[in-house]
Design an enzyme around this catalytic site. Structure first.
Site, PDB file in Angstrom:
ATOM      1  N   HIS A  43      39.103  35.396  45.255  1.00 50.73           N
ATOM      2  CA  HIS A  43      39.343  36.083  46.533  1.00 50.73           C
ATOM      3  C   HIS A  43      38.360  35.540  47.566  1.00 50.73           C
ATOM      4  O   HIS A  43      37.329  36.136  47.835  1.00 50.73           O
ATOM      5  CB  HIS A  43      39.155  37.594  46.353  1.00 50.73           C
ATOM      6  CG  HIS A  43      39.592  38.406  47.534  1.00 50.73           C
ATOM      7  ND1 HIS A  43      40.145  39.655  47.406  1.00 50.73           N
ATOM      8  CD2 HIS A  43      39.553  38.152  48.869  1.00 50.73           C
ATOM      9  CE1 HIS A  43      40.419  40.141  48.601  1.00 50.73           C
ATOM     10  NE2 HIS A  43      40.069  39.250  49.503  1.00 50.73           N
ATOM     11  N   GLU A  70      43.767  35.635  46.129  1.00 47.93           N
ATOM     12  CA  GLU A  70      43.875  36.869  46.896  1.00 47.93           C
ATOM     13  C   GLU A  70      43.242  36.692  48.268  1.00 47.93           C
ATOM     14  O   GLU A  70      42.286  35.927  48.422  1.00 47.93           O
ATOM     15  CB  GLU A  70      43.145  38.013  46.186  1.00 47.93           C
ATOM     16  CG  GLU A  70      43.669  38.366  44.826  1.00 47.93           C
ATOM     17  CD  GLU A  70      42.905  39.522  44.204  1.00 47.93           C
ATOM     18  OE1 GLU A  70      43.430  40.106  43.236  1.00 47.93           O
ATOM     19  OE2 GLU A  70      41.790  39.835  44.684  1.00 47.93           O
ATOM     20  N   HIS A 190      41.296  46.568  40.532  1.00 46.70           N
ATOM     21  CA  HIS A 190      40.156  47.138  41.242  1.00 46.70           C
ATOM     22  C   HIS A 190      39.514  48.241  40.403  1.00 46.70           C
ATOM     23  O   HIS A 190      40.085  49.309  40.214  1.00 46.70           O
ATOM     24  CB  HIS A 190      40.504  47.678  42.629  1.00 46.70           C
ATOM     25  CG  HIS A 190      39.309  47.713  43.546  1.00 46.70           C
ATOM     26  ND1 HIS A 190      38.989  46.664  44.385  1.00 46.70           N
ATOM     27  CD2 HIS A 190      38.346  48.626  43.719  1.00 46.70           C
ATOM     28  CE1 HIS A 190      37.890  46.956  45.057  1.00 46.70           C
ATOM     29  NE2 HIS A 190      37.472  48.136  44.665  1.00 46.70           N
TER      30      HIS A 190
END
Length: 237
Positions: A43, A70, A190
């Site tokens: 990410h 991401e 997450h």
């Protein structure tokens, strides 16, 4: 079996703290693949405080498993993804100064924008996923953008799990049912951890993939990276 994609942002954070190349991000990613993970997630953020854009290009050259990138699809991010052509791009609405992702997309408000971005990526053969809260309305909105998948934002599940696992998972299970009925595949991520991942994977129908980074790396400090990767794979069976 739900696939495990390991987010290696924290490896990059540790490397960047000293300014050198220890730990070697590329070597760690290859090791994680050898340990049995189904994919690698990164990410990159605009300030490159952990994953650098150069890392993304370097990883593409060596990875043998699925590569998931991401991020918020700003112009620089979008250009990079189109050049790298990973297996999957996950669109996340994180602000420039966000420490970590903290909310899913409002897929109703941003429907036109998301549809345009998804069309752009899908023309290059890249599978698309949208980061969403476990809200049936947001899931329905996601389906109207043309995305292939959603990624359920699981922070609230992780917070509530120790006190009431059944209550914690209920909105996610309901959102997953809606997603599947609309033809969407389901990812999640997450704050998932060794403590809560087995219950989550058993309770979410049609769960394709989980992306886990922070907890997995923290657990590896005590238990070892190879061991922890395989502990996750065992819990996902």
């Amino acid at each position: 079996m739900t696939k495990l994609s390991v987010n290696i942002n924290k490896i990059a954070t540790l490397r960047n703290a000293r300014g050198g190349n220890i730990p070697d991000l590329i070597s760690v990613a290859k090791d994680i693949e050898e340990f049995g993970a189904d994919g690698i997630t990164v990410h990159p953020r605009p300030d490159e405080r952990h994953i650098r854009y150069a890392d993304v290009y370097a990883l593409k050259k060596v990875l043998k498993t699925e590569f998931n990138i991401e991020g918020n699809p700003n112009p620089k991010f979008t250009e990079m993804v189109l050049e790298v052509c990973p297996a999957q791009v996950t669109l996340v609405p994180d602000a420039v100064d966000a420490i970590t992702s903290n909310a899913g997309w409002d897929t109703l408000k941003h429907k036109t924008y998301l549809k345009e971005m998804i069309d752009t990526f899908k023309k290059k053969g890249i599978r698309t996923s949208i980061f969403v809260d476990p809200d049936p309305a947001m899931v329905e909105g996601a389906a109207k953008t043309g995305t292939d998948r959603i990624e359920l934002y699981t922070e609230e599940y992780a917070k509530m799990y120790p006190k009431d696992p059944e209550k914690a998972i209920k909105p996610y299970a309901e959102a997953a049912i809606v997603a599947h009925s609309l033809g969407l595949d389901i990812n999640a991520g997450h704050d998932l951890s060794l403590e809560n991942i087995a219950y989550f994977s058993k309770g979410i129908a049609h769960l394709k993939e989980v992306s886990i980074g922070h907890a997995l790396i923290c657990e590896s400090i005590y238990l070892g990276l190879e061991n922890v990767v395989n502990m996750y794979l065992h819990r996902l069976k």
